[in-house]
Design a protein around this motif. Structure first.
Motif, short mmCIF file in Angstrom:
data_model
loop_
_atom_site.label_atom_id
_atom_site.label_comp_id
_atom_site.label_asym_id
_atom_site.label_seq_id
_atom_site.Cartn_x
_atom_site.Cartn_y
_atom_site.Cartn_z
N ILE A 1 0.82 -1.21 0.00
CA ILE A 1 0.00 0.00 0.00
C ILE A 1 0.86 1.27 0.00
N VAL A 2 1.85 1.30 0.89
CA VAL A 2 2.57 2.57 1.10
C VAL A 2 3.60 2.82 0.00
N LEU A 3 4.38 1.79 -0.34
CA LEU A 3 5.50 1.99 -1.25
C LEU A 3 5.07 2.52 -2.63
N PRO A 4 4.15 1.81 -3.31
CA PRO A 4 3.75 2.33 -4.62
C PRO A 4 3.15 3.71 -4.53
N PHE A 5 2.43 3.99 -3.43
CA PHE A 5 1.79 5.29 -3.30
C PHE A 5 2.84 6.40 -3.25
N VAL A 6 3.85 6.18 -2.42
CA VAL A 6 4.88 7.22 -2.28
C VAL A 6 5.63 7.39 -3.59
N ILE A 7 6.06 6.26 -4.20
CA ILE A 7 6.81 6.37 -5.45
C ILE A 7 5.96 7.02 -6.53
N GLY A 8 4.69 6.57 -6.62
CA GLY A 8 3.80 7.12 -7.64
C GLY A 8 3.61 8.62 -7.45
N ALA A 9 3.37 9.03 -6.19
CA ALA A 9 3.15 10.45 -5.92
C ALA A 9 4.38 11.26 -6.29
N LEU A 10 5.57 10.73 -5.96
CA LEU A 10 6.81 11.45 -6.29
C LEU A 10 6.98 11.58 -7.80
N LEU A 11 6.71 10.48 -8.52
CA LEU A 11 6.84 10.51 -9.98
C LEU A 11 5.91 11.56 -10.58
N LEU A 12 4.63 11.52 -10.14
CA LEU A 12 3.65 12.46 -10.69
C LEU A 12 4.07 13.90 -10.41
N ARG A 13 4.59 14.10 -9.21
CA ARG A 13 4.99 15.44 -8.83
C ARG A 13 6.14 15.93 -9.70
N ARG A 14 7.08 15.00 -9.98
CA ARG A 14 8.22 15.40 -10.79
C ARG A 14 7.77 15.79 -12.20
N VAL A 15 6.87 14.98 -12.76
CA VAL A 15 6.39 15.29 -14.11
C VAL A 15 5.69 16.65 -14.11
#
Lengths: 422, 310
Positions: free
Chosen positions: A399-413
């Protein structure tokens, strides 16, 4: 300063453009409607398709208000319901052969729904169309509650909790359709869906349709030009009610029953979500939204108990991040593909897709685990053979890991894109 | 006489609860210009939080902690949700809160189930306070009355008599000027949103066990709170108070009237056996607020005390 421009650039679309942009999509749509039965859809698919047709017309009529005229209605199902109720009564009169009703084919029901919806819109719209924006939304909410409450009170009109049912097989046949089997009902729905789509599109081309958009953007200027915005809103409201009533007529024949629930806030909210998720700034948006939402509503509920939650998440996500909805994404993608800028944006898209997918994995896991935990049957969420109990650390990693990575990726884009544009 | 006294007492209590909900909504509206559709959902959260807190501790702790938790939830919503949508206008904000109400409903169903939870009146207050016309009156209702009045006074004092209240009032009408004076306006907005939600949460804590705590309570309460705010005049706290009282009294007294329309309009020839004549005033009670809304908007579009036209 002497020579004035005497030649004007002709900005009007050429005949070919008109044909390509306006007539061709309609022909393709009609073809699609005609081709679908060739695949031999099953009974459940036919029911689904019929409901899609009803919701397409309903969502389009809703978007006449929200997307075109900028009027947010929380009670649009009232007009579908009242139109549908009238049709159910007419169908019963046809079955009873009272007076001239015996000669009316059931096929014409949506026309009656159209009239009843217009009448309801004319009566209810008069006090509620004075202002747009939040006040209009609140009034529509109050009216919807009022009508739904009245629905449970007047049994002879609305049939109480049980509702009123009718039989679609009565009356004279029209175009050789007895409307008994579902595939004949499909033709009926397809015909009226097409009429509804063409009708609502034609409305956007009328002066009133154009004025409604002007009223949405700047009511003050509309007044300067000499039109009364209140009156424009009122007229648009009547037409929106009429098309909703038409969808009610389609629904009366498909489902053969109407209950006061059909008038309540629940279906009104559902169509609001469908139209918005589809994209209210495009004519085709509500069509896409209606198709997707009807499909999700009938199929997703088989897979998961949490489909309403997914629906809500999707809606909030669209409101926050993709205000142009599905149609916006589709047309945006199409524009990029056509202009050949794909390789410029491909990297950003790939990262964004990855980020979204990761967030989806996380959210779905959380929701599914939560639902199984809440049921208390001791059932465990097991996607792809993984055992994700609500207590196990693995679950929380998923639950936590993909959420954090996904949020960071989206933010970077999002950051890098805003740097490019600024 | 007996019915009247009980109807008035219950009506005032219900009206005060309604005001507790609508005061937060009104504050948020005058601040951001948006009606928070999810406001009643925060009311529901308050009741559920209190129920859960009561299992681990007692009612008195829940009475203080639950509204704070709801307020914090409200702040998070404002900071990470509403503020993002704000730039796109009021309709987008309204839609956002509409979706949020949907989400809170579903989340509540996950955590606390689809049926009502057994959120009880605390034992300390579970006794008849006095006997009136041979009927006992529960102490808890008077407790609700007291809490509501206390909150009313505190709110009035905070807004009208303290420096913080002064800044809030200024930020409502002139946010830019307040910003230029060095106050953090977005922060004020967040705090006010949180405080409004906390008020709704408090109403949930004391109302949840008075009525019933189930996932439908937000849907039932929400539209009525909107009616209160619109009838009272958007953005007017005094108006909201009057409207809440009117609706509270109207609904509770209507429930206790057994007369049917035929009894009242019988002189016009309306028979009790006909469908319209057979409708009792009591069965019309749920409709009355909405009827009032439509009438008020037609006769006086500004609402009772509002200065801006609806």
């Amino acid at each position: 300063m002497t020579d004035m421009t005497t030649t004007y650039v002709d900005l009007a679309p050429s005949r070919a453009e008109k044909f390509r942009q306006r007539v061709l999509p309609m022909i393709l749509f009609a073809l699609a409607l005609a081709v679908i039965p060739l695949f031999g859809p099953s009974r459940s698919t036919l029911t689904l398709l019929n409901h899609m047709g009803i919701n397409i017309v309903f969502a389009l009529s809703f978007n006449m208000l929200l997307g075109r005229a900028g009027m947010l209605s929380f009670g649009h199902a009232v007009y579908l319901g009242l139109g549908g109720y009238f049709c159910v009564h007419v169908m019963n009169w046809i079955a009873a052969d009272t007076g001239i009703w015996g000669a009316v084919p059931i096929f014409t029901m949506p026309a009656f729904g159209f009239g009843a919806g217009a009448l309801a819109g004319a009566v209810i719209g008069w006090p509620s169309c004075r202002r747009a924006g939040t006040p209009f939304a609140m009034i529509s909410l109050g009216v919807a509650e009022l009508v739904a409450a009245a629905g449970f009170m007047f049994d002879s009109l609305f049939g109480g909790e049980m509702g009123i049912s009718a039989d679609r097989m009565g009356g004279p046949e029209f175009l050789g359709l007895s409307l008994g089997p579902l595939n004949e009902v499909y033709w009926y729905i397809a015909f009226w869906t097409f009429v509804g789509v063409v009708g609502t599109y034609a409305f956007t081309r009328t002066p009133l349709g154009k004025l409604s958009e002007a009223t949405r953007d700047n009511p003050e200027r509309v007044e300067f030009v000499g039109y009364n915005p209140q009156r424009v809103r009122y007229l648009v409201f009547i037409f929106a009610g009429a098309f909703a009533g038409m969808a009610g007529g389609m629904s009366a024949v498909q489902d053969e029953i109407f209950t006061p629930e059909n008038l309540s806030l629940v279906p009104s909210g559902a169509i609001l979500i469908a139209a918005y998720v589809g994209g209210i700034r495009y004519f085709t948006g509500p069509i896409m939204g209606a198709i997707v939402m009807t499909y999700m509503g009938s199929n997703l509920s088989d897979y998961t108990a949490g489909w309403l939650l997914y629906l809500g998440l999707m809606f909030v996500g669209v409101v926050m991040f993709v205000p142009d909805g599905i149609a916006g994404v589709v047309y945006g993608t199409w524009d990029v593909l056509r202009s050949g800028r794909l390789n410029e944006v491909a990297a950003g898209w790939a990262i964004r897709l990855l980020g979204l997918a990761l967030m989806a994995v996380s959210t779905i896991t959380l929701v599914e685990v939560a639902f199984r935990w809440s049921d208390g049957y001791g059932e465990v969420f097991e996607p792809f053979g993984l055992e994700l109990a609500h207590g196990s650390p693995l679950t929380w990693v998923v639950i936590v890991l993909p959420f954090v990575i996904g949020a960071l990726l989206l933010r970077r884009v999002a950051r890098s894109e805003s740097e490019v544009t600024s | 006489m007996e019915t009247v006294v009980f109807a008035v007492l219950n009506g005032v209590i219900y009206g005060l609860l309604l005001f507790m909900l609508s005061s937060g909504l009104t504050l948020i509206f005058s601040m951001m210009g948006v009606l928070n559709f999810a406001h009643a959902s925060f009311y529901m959260l308050g009741a559920y939080f209190a129920y859960t807190l009561m299992e681990g501790s007692n009612f008195w702790i829940a009475l203080f902690i639950a509204p704070v938790l709801v307020g914090l939830a409200g702040m998070v919503v404002e900071r990470y949700g509403l503020r993002k949508v704000h730039a796109r206008g009021h309709v987008a904000e309204l839609l956002f809160t509409f979706g949020l109400a949907y989400l809170i409903d579903e989340v509540v169903k996950i955590f606390w189930g689809r049926t009502a939870v057994n959120y009880k009146v605390p034992e300390l207050l579970d006794f008849p306070l006095f006997t009136l016309y041979g009927a006992q009156y529960p102490a808890y209702r008077i407790f609700i009355l007291l809490v509501a009045i206390l909150m009313l006074v505190a709110l009035w004092y905070l807004l009208r008599r303290t420096r913080a209240g002064l800044i809030i009032q200024a930020a409502l009408t002139h946010p830019h000027m307040v910003g230029h004076l060095g106050h953090n306006v977005p922060m004020i907005f967040m705090m006010v949103f949180g405080a409004g939600c906390a008020l709704a949460g408090l109403a949930g804590v004391i109302g949840g066990n008075y009525f019933i705590t189930d996932p439908a309570m937000a849907v039932q309460m929400g539209p009525i709170v909107f009616v209160v705010v619109v009838v009272g005049g958007l953005g007017s706290l005094e108006g909201a108070f009057i409207a809440a009282m009117i609706i509270g009294l109207l609904q509770t007294s209507a429930v206790s009237i057994n007369a049917s329309l035929a009894d009242i309009f019988g002189f016009l020839g309306l028979a009790g056996t006909s469908e319209v004549g057979g409708i009792t005033i009591a069965s019309m009670a749920p409709m009355l607020p909405f009827l009032l809304l439509v009438v008020v908007l037609m006769v006086r579009p500004t609402g009772l005390m509002g200065d801006r036209e609806v």
